[in-house]
Design an enzyme around this catalytic site. Structure first.
Site, mmCIF file in Angstrom:
data_model
loop_
_atom_site.group_PDB
_atom_site.id
_atom_site.type_symbol
_atom_site.label_atom_id
_atom_site.label_comp_id
_atom_site.label_asym_id
_atom_site.label_seq_id
_atom_site.Cartn_x
_atom_site.Cartn_y
_atom_site.Cartn_z
ATOM 1 N N ARG A 87 0.851 -1.186 0.000
ATOM 2 C CA ARG A 87 0.000 0.000 0.000
ATOM 3 C C ARG A 87 0.890 1.241 0.000
ATOM 4 N NH1 ARG A 87 -2.568 3.051 4.848
ATOM 5 N NH2 ARG A 87 -3.776 4.573 3.703
ATOM 6 N N HIS A 97 -2.919 10.878 0.833
ATOM 7 C CA HIS A 97 -2.350 10.667 2.169
ATOM 8 C C HIS A 97 -1.692 11.988 2.600
ATOM 9 C CE1 HIS A 97 -0.908 7.268 4.999
ATOM 10 N NE2 HIS A 97 -0.596 8.404 5.587
ATOM 11 N N GLU A 110 -7.383 8.425 6.380
ATOM 12 C CA GLU A 110 -7.691 9.108 7.635
ATOM 13 C C GLU A 110 -8.176 10.544 7.475
ATOM 14 O OE1 GLU A 110 -4.364 8.750 10.304
ATOM 15 O OE2 GLU A 110 -4.494 6.578 10.398
ATOM 16 N N ASN A 165 -7.215 1.701 10.056
ATOM 17 C CA ASN A 165 -5.920 1.943 10.695
ATOM 18 C C ASN A 165 -6.133 1.891 12.199
ATOM 19 O OD1 ASN A 165 -5.006 2.392 8.140
ATOM 20 N ND2 ASN A 165 -4.525 4.559 8.425
ATOM 21 N N TYR A 220 -4.110 1.668 15.966
ATOM 22 C CA TYR A 220 -2.863 1.700 16.731
ATOM 23 C C TYR A 220 -3.076 1.483 18.224
ATOM 24 C CZ TYR A 220 -0.510 3.249 12.547
ATOM 25 O OH TYR A 220 0.002 3.290 11.278
ATOM 26 N N GLU A 256 -3.347 -0.178 8.235
ATOM 27 C CA GLU A 256 -2.171 0.195 9.027
ATOM 28 C C GLU A 256 -2.303 -0.373 10.432
ATOM 29 O OE1 GLU A 256 -1.206 4.394 9.267
ATOM 30 O OE2 GLU A 256 -1.707 4.688 7.157
#
Ligand code: FCB
Length: 445
Positions: free
Chosen positions: A76, A120, A165, A292, A294, A352
């Site tokens: 990606r 991005h 995002e 994504n 985290y 991600e």
């Protein structure tokens, strides 16, 4: 216990143009908001910029060979809009398109499936000068750019991600001002969020039109699992508000064609201007959702905080990464279940997931045990969700390479491959070998 993934599970790694490419002034590339922002003193730690970054623009053949050596099935990456249309509108820069054309061919020759992100965060600066995302014209600018890129690559690229995002673009960029373009204006931020979504919705049909029939389109959202700091009703309500802002503000319009009423009520005068037909376009059917993940978010009620009235809590005794983010793999499992139950996307990819740690090179090796543990635990969460019917089809580790971590510059290392910024040497960390073994086994030992 051995954890084996379904056949055909897509194992990948992710990067983004401004974070790795460098070559900021080559082959006709225009200025992006991140060039302007990082070159303005005080914005990025140590005054770092993406001028050189990982020099991937020149070293991509070597980087593709590295991916191949790890057995990656997919990669990606994102396209730098200012390489394609340097003035934001109008003339197309063929040299920019040629770069991605070669990269796509190189990946396919190596047996690696490209997943292309169109945006991005590197908006052409000239478009910011015209108001950027808070300007409604931004949706049309993005549509034109999308058409140019997909006409050139749509025959070979089958998986497209419109935006990365949009929450971060809108709120870190236009409300908190810690990302480019560094603006602090909540009203503009809410309007930017709406126009980003509109841009996404309009791009979907363009991508399908310029594809070869096998086109699959998705959007990547930064999503989190929100827990209340206690089971006091006030904190539980606070968690609901936080979820509205962090998750539902984007998920609801994309999958249900409406903004969350409770959050819009909180916004009051800050609510964006929405025109008739916008939400219908935003809710264009998608082939997949990119997630994504985290860390989770833990919040308490705090009447002193305007609008959201929430305060973030850092649970004691937890493990934290170099970003100060709690390691919380259970949150990924819960988030995936929730997305499946509440929104039912046809397919989900983790686009991600990863962690920054203070890596050191010792005799040519990087023993990043904590990253290996992080990956193993999060992959276990993915597997558990799959066992329970969540249509998770692939996983992309963030990141292939250490790179320019936005406001933190080069101080945070997320790569499974270490980059020596002095020599541009790439040193696969132990986590890269771990990931190689996971891919080869299609699972975790
Ligand atoms: C995400 C971004 C990505 C990277 C990671 C750590 O928010 O999409 O570019 O910076 O965080």
């Amino acid at each position: 216990m051995a954890i084996i993934f379904p056949k055909g599970f897509v194992w990948g790694a992710a990067t983004a143009s401004y974070q790795i490419e460098g070559a900021a002034n080559e082959d006709g590339r225009g200025e992006s908001i991140w060039d302007r922002f990082s070159h303005t003193p005080g914005n990025v730690l140590n005054g770092d910029t993406g001028d050189v970054a990982d020099d991937h623009y020149h070293r991509w053949p070597q980087d593709v060979a590295l991916m191949q050596s790890l057995g990656l099935k997919a990669y990606r990456f994102s396209i730098a809009w200012p390489r394609i249309i340097p003035d934001g509108i109008g003339a197309v820069n063929d040299a920019g398109l040629d770069f991605y054309d070669r990269l796509v061919d190189g990946l396919l020759a190596a047996g690696i499936e490209p997943f292309v992100t169109l945006y991005h965060w590197d908006l052409p600066q000239v478009l910011q000068d015209r108001g950027g995302w808070p300007n409604r014209d931004s949706a049309a600018w993005f549509a034109d750019y999308t058409a140019v890129v997909s006409r050139r690559l749509g025959d070979r690229v089958h998986n497209w991600i419109t935006l990365n995002e949009p929450w971060v673009s809108a709120f870190l960029g236009y409300m908190m001002g810690v990302h480019a373009p560094g603006i602090r204006d909540p009203k503009a931020a809410m309007q930017a969020a709406h126009h980003l979504l509109l841009a996404h919705g309009q791009a979907v049909s363009i991508l399908r039109r310029n594809g070869n029939g096998a086109t699959r389109v998705g959007i990547t959202l930064n999503l989190t699992w929100v827990d209340p700091a206690s089971d006091r009703p006030e904190d539980v309500e606070a968690a609901r508000r936080q979820d509205g802002f962090a998750n539902r503000l984007f998920l609801d319009p994309v999958f249900k064609g409406s903004y969350p009423a409770d959050f819009m009520e909180l916004c009051g005068d800050l609510a964006p201007q929405v025109e008739e037909g916008d939400l219908q376009q935003i809710a264009a059917p998608l082939d997949f959702l990119g997630v994504n993940y985290y860390t989770r978010s833990v919040v308490a009620d705090d009447p002193n905080v305007p609008m959201l009235r929430t305060r973030s809590i850092q649970p004691e005794g937890a493990e934290y990464t170099e970003m100060g983010w709690e390691v919380y793999p259970e949150g990924l499992y819960r988030l995936l279940r929730r997305l499946h139950e509440d929104y039912g996307p046809g397919a989900i990819y983790i686009t991600e997931n990863g962690a920054a740690f203070a890596d050191r090179v010792e005799s040519g090796r990087v023993h990043d045990e904590r990253r290996i543990a992080y990956l193993r635990e999060h992959l276990t969460s993915c597997w558990r969700a799959i066992q329970e019917g969540v249509p998770l089809r692939g996983y992309f580790v963030w990141s292939l390479l250490d790179n320019f971590e936005w406001g933190y510059g080069y101080s945070k290392r997320f790569g499974i491959v270490y980059v020596d910024y002095g020599t541009q040497e790439r040193i696969p960390k132990d986590s890269a070998f771990f990931y190689r073994d996971v891919i080869a086994a299609n699972g975790v030992a």
